[in-house]
Write a protein that holds these residues in place. Structure first.
Motif, PDB file in Angstrom:
ATOM      1  N   GLU A  78      98.834  31.522  13.698  1.00 51.51           N
ATOM      2  CA  GLU A  78      98.366  31.443  15.090  1.00 51.51           C
ATOM      3  C   GLU A  78      96.875  31.743  15.156  1.00 51.51           C
ATOM      4  O   GLU A  78      96.396  32.705  14.548  1.00 51.51           O
ATOM      5  N   PHE A  79      96.171  30.931  15.912  1.00 49.26           N
ATOM      6  CA  PHE A  79      94.723  31.091  16.041  1.00 49.26           C
ATOM      7  C   PHE A  79      94.380  31.865  17.308  1.00 49.26           C
ATOM      8  O   PHE A  79      94.866  31.555  18.393  1.00 49.26           O
ATOM      9  N   ASN A  80      93.537  32.883  17.147  1.00 48.46           N
ATOM     10  CA  ASN A  80      93.011  33.652  18.270  1.00 48.46           C
ATOM     11  C   ASN A  80      91.490  33.564  18.242  1.00 48.46           C
ATOM     12  O   ASN A  80      90.850  34.083  17.321  1.00 48.46           O
ATOM     13  N   ARG A  88      84.273  37.097  20.451  1.00 49.78           N
ATOM     14  CA  ARG A  88      84.676  35.959  19.610  1.00 49.78           C
ATOM     15  C   ARG A  88      85.026  36.480  18.218  1.00 49.78           C
ATOM     16  O   ARG A  88      84.210  37.119  17.546  1.00 49.78           O
ATOM     17  N   ILE A  89      86.253  36.222  17.773  1.00 49.97           N
ATOM     18  CA  ILE A  89      86.696  36.731  16.467  1.00 49.97           C
ATOM     19  C   ILE A  89      87.117  35.627  15.507  1.00 49.97           C
ATOM     20  O   ILE A  89      87.112  35.817  14.304  1.00 49.97           O
ATOM     21  N   ASP A  90      87.502  34.460  16.027  1.00 50.83           N
ATOM     22  CA  ASP A  90      87.930  33.346  15.172  1.00 50.83           C
ATOM     23  C   ASP A  90      88.912  33.821  14.101  1.00 50.83           C
ATOM     24  O   ASP A  90      88.682  33.664  12.908  1.00 50.83           O
ATOM     25  N   GLN A  91      89.992  34.374  14.539  1.00 52.44           N
ATOM     26  CA  GLN A  91      90.966  34.950  13.616  1.00 52.44           C
ATOM     27  C   GLN A  91      92.271  34.157  13.615  1.00 52.44           C
ATOM     28  O   GLN A  91      92.772  33.776  14.663  1.00 52.44           O
ATOM     29  N   SER A 230      90.421  24.255   4.970  1.00 52.49           N
ATOM     30  CA  SER A 230      91.693  24.854   4.596  1.00 52.49           C
ATOM     31  C   SER A 230      91.567  26.360   4.454  1.00 52.49           C
ATOM     32  O   SER A 230      90.561  26.865   3.959  1.00 52.49           O
ATOM     33  N   ALA A 231      92.616  27.047   4.908  1.00 47.07           N
ATOM     34  CA  ALA A 231      92.701  28.509   4.799  1.00 47.07           C
ATOM     35  C   ALA A 231      91.450  29.165   5.398  1.00 47.07           C
ATOM     36  O   ALA A 231      90.665  29.801   4.689  1.00 47.07           O
ATOM     37  N   PRO A 232      91.257  29.054   6.708  1.00 46.03           N
ATOM     38  CA  PRO A 232      90.009  29.523   7.332  1.00 46.03           C
ATOM     39  C   PRO A 232      89.812  31.039   7.319  1.00 46.03           C
ATOM     40  O   PRO A 232      88.742  31.506   7.715  1.00 46.03           O
ATOM     41  N   MET A 233      90.810  31.804   6.878  1.00 48.61           N
ATOM     42  CA  MET A 233      90.618  33.249   6.778  1.00 48.61           C
ATOM     43  C   MET A 233      90.154  33.673   5.388  1.00 48.61           C
ATOM     44  O   MET A 233      90.109  34.875   5.073  1.00 48.61           O
ATOM     45  N   ILE A 266      86.017  28.274  14.666  1.00 48.82           N
ATOM     46  CA  ILE A 266      87.235  27.472  14.512  1.00 48.82           C
ATOM     47  C   ILE A 266      87.526  26.774  15.837  1.00 48.82           C
ATOM     48  O   ILE A 266      87.577  27.415  16.900  1.00 48.82           O
ATOM     49  N   GLN A 267      87.701  25.466  15.794  1.00 54.20           N
ATOM     50  CA  GLN A 267      88.017  24.693  17.001  1.00 54.20           C
ATOM     51  C   GLN A 267      89.507  24.696  17.300  1.00 54.20           C
ATOM     52  O   GLN A 267      89.924  24.880  18.442  1.00 54.20           O
TER      53      GLN A 267
END
Length: 564
Positions: A78-80, A88-91, A230-233, A266-267
């Motif tokens: 899940e994107f927050n 803004r955290i883009d997590q 891919s794998a944005p974290m 992250i969009q």
């Protein structure tokens, strides 16, 4: 109202039937000790020393990681974009099962084994670990693969390597959303594809502008977008962008060295049909800090080894899907009766099962053969073989798994389409490796490019398959056809060469698999493979000739459940 009688409400109405003739689920087993074929190919290609490591990992895969795979795919990432206070955290938040899969793999050393222990068989053992892991969950294999494959690229910039490689090589998993310099272990992602370019990365429009020399290297500011990240974290990403000198390679951290969040936004997350546990995202760079890796204008040569390693892992991942499917169908058909006898005793079913098992073993045999050459560092012959065999294997194995997964579902029947079963997940996963890291056409073009660039590459490949010349007339015939096609390739137009490329690469793949099986495998597998793929090619599984030993092939592939 009159009192109800026992006759009016008999207790037996509560039970309509007994459950019987249903196999037990394939769970609580050791995915390694139960797999004779994997053990065989590890031993053949100098990976026998990794037996105990794989035994431990196989137990985890057949027990807790199997369940974790179901959970990590059921509860999607899940994107927050912001926290509850508006920052803004883009997590991206994952189910704990995802972290369990990642932690187990990293603690095993899967992501760094050949770099930390560069001995003969290291890539073979690592491939075996990845093969096992993907049977529990292929999605987490994506960040693990990228972390492993990024090493040769990062090594090209010593000041970056000094900072990042010790953290990459760590066997400590730290998923927290915090700066890389506060972590003992990190993961690496990649962001190369853009909307307008797809596989044509030279069409990328992201702009890189130099800032100044920092302690970690030459710093740039990147402005642009990536259609797939891919794998944005991950803690940093290998990125391609246009600098003044042309397309260049960069390492972009998620957090800046000053402790501020980097300008990576992250969009959205992709809503994918497969690879669900792994988050894939669209991102924008709004002046994001990144360090140049290599030289300006040398972006593709800088990342080429990284791409080759991720493509190799696609072969292993697809072979793993085949193995999990075969294990499931063999276990199921052994425990179910039809028409008065076990499904495995039905001749038509035996044909299908044997054919699926042959495909599975041919896939892992090819993968392990390439892994063996990956271990021969600095030897030109093996480097040339890897160059061509990776593209050939990526094209063929990753395509074969799609039909293989469907046929496995049909073999089990209606229960195979129910989400409680692992088969639907395998089916949705099957096309992913064929599409990602360069589609089938890209692999064919890569084969043509490699042959054109260095003619000895094809000669090395022929040396590999010529070892089996004279062993089988049908293989000899395919080798002869390949030689004739190879002679004509330089004489025809580029368009004509591309038109014939898939046919050429398919024959290369079949010849290579047949040669490996003849030289290093069991004769029952080699004979059946040649009979079904070369002597009398078929278009569906289950059309093998009566001469093959189906019972022996099934017994070889059958999950051995004695050691849990």
């Amino acid at each position: 109202m009159s009192q109800m009688t026992d006759q009016a409400c008999p207790s037996q109405w509560a039970e309509t039937h007994q459950v019987f003739n249903q196999p037990t689920p394939l769970e609580n087993y050791n995915a390694f000790s139960s797999d004779l074929t994997l053990q065989h190919w590890m031993q053949v290609f100098a990976g026998g020393w990794g037996h105990s490591r794989c035994l431990a990992y196989g137990k985890a895969v057949g027990h807790e990681l199997l369940q974790a795979g179901f959970l990590a795919n059921k509860y999607k990432p899940e994107f927050n974009s912001h926290d509850r206070f508006g920052h803004r955290i883009d997590q991206v938040d994952y189910h704990p099962a995802y972290h369990q899969l990642m932690e187990t793999a990293i603690e095993s050393g899967y992501h760094q084994l050949p770099w930390q222990q560069p001995s003969e068989g290291a890539n073979v053992v690592r491939a075996a670990l990845g093969y096992l892991h993907a049977q529990a969950d292929p999605g987490t294999g994506c960040p693990l693969t990228m972390t492993f494959a990024a090493v040769p690229t990062i090594r090209q910039q010593p000041e970056l390597a000094n900072v990042w490689l010790p953290k990459i090589f760590s066997r400590q998993y730290e998923p927290d959303n915090k700066p890389f310099f506060q972590k003992a272990g990190v993961t690496i992602g990649m962001a190369m594809t853009e909307k307008q370019g797809g596989s044509d990365v030279r069409a990328n429009t992201t702009i890189a502008t130099p800032i100044k020399k920092q302690n970690s290297g030459l710093a740039y500011e990147l402005v642009g977008h990536k259609w797939f990240c891919s794998a944005p974290m991950c803690d940093a990403f290998v990125v391609l962008a246009q600098a003044k000198g042309g397309l260049s390679c960069f390492l972009m951290p998620r957090w800046r060295p000053d402790g501020c969040k980097n300008q990576i936004f992250i969009q959205r997350l992709k809503n994918k049909m497969g690879n669900v546990s792994n988050a894939s995202s669209e991102v924008e760079f709004r002046g994001a800090l990144a360090w140049l890796v290599g030289e300006e204008g040398q972006g593709v040569p800088t990342i080429i080894e990284m791409v080759a390693l991720t493509r190799f892992d696609c072969i292993i991942g697809s072979a793993a899907l085949m193995r999990q499917a075969v294990a499931q169908v063999l276990h199921h058909t052994a425990g179910r009766q039809a028409f008065g006898r076990s499904l495995q005793q039905q001749p038509l079913m035996q044909n299908v099962l044997a054919d699926l098992a042959i495909e599975s073993e041919a896939a892992i045999a090819l993968g392990m053969r390439v892994a063996f050459s990956l271990d021969q560092q600095g030897q030109e012959h093996h480097q040339s073989f890897v160059r061509l065999a990776t593209a050939v294997g990526k094209y063929w194995v990753c395509k074969r798994v799609v039909q293989h997964s469907y046929e496995s579902m049909e073999t089990i029947g209606g229960v195979a389409v129910v989400e409680d079963n692992i088969l639907p997940r395998l089916y949705r996963e099957a096309p992913i490796n064929a599409i990602w890291e360069g589609s089938g056409n890209i692999q064919c073009l890569d084969v043509l490019r490699a042959i054109h660039k260095q003619s000895t590459t094809l000669e090395v490949f022929f040396q590999e398959i010529m070892v089996s010349k004279g062993s089988d007339k049908y293989l000899d015939n395919v080798i002869q056809q390949l030689k004739q096609m190879a002679v004509k390739l330089p004489q025809i137009s580029v368009d004509d060469a591309q038109w014939q490329a898939r046919q050429f690469v398919e024959k290369l793949a079949l010849a290579l698999q047949a040669s490996i099986l003849i030289n290093e495998g069991e004769s029952i597998i080699a004979d059946a493979f040649i009979a079904g793929r070369l002597a009398e090619p078929h278009y569906q599984y289950g059309t093998l000739p009566a001469s093959i030993n189906a019972v022996a092939i099934i017994e070889r592939a059958m999950p051995q459940l004695g050691d849990k």
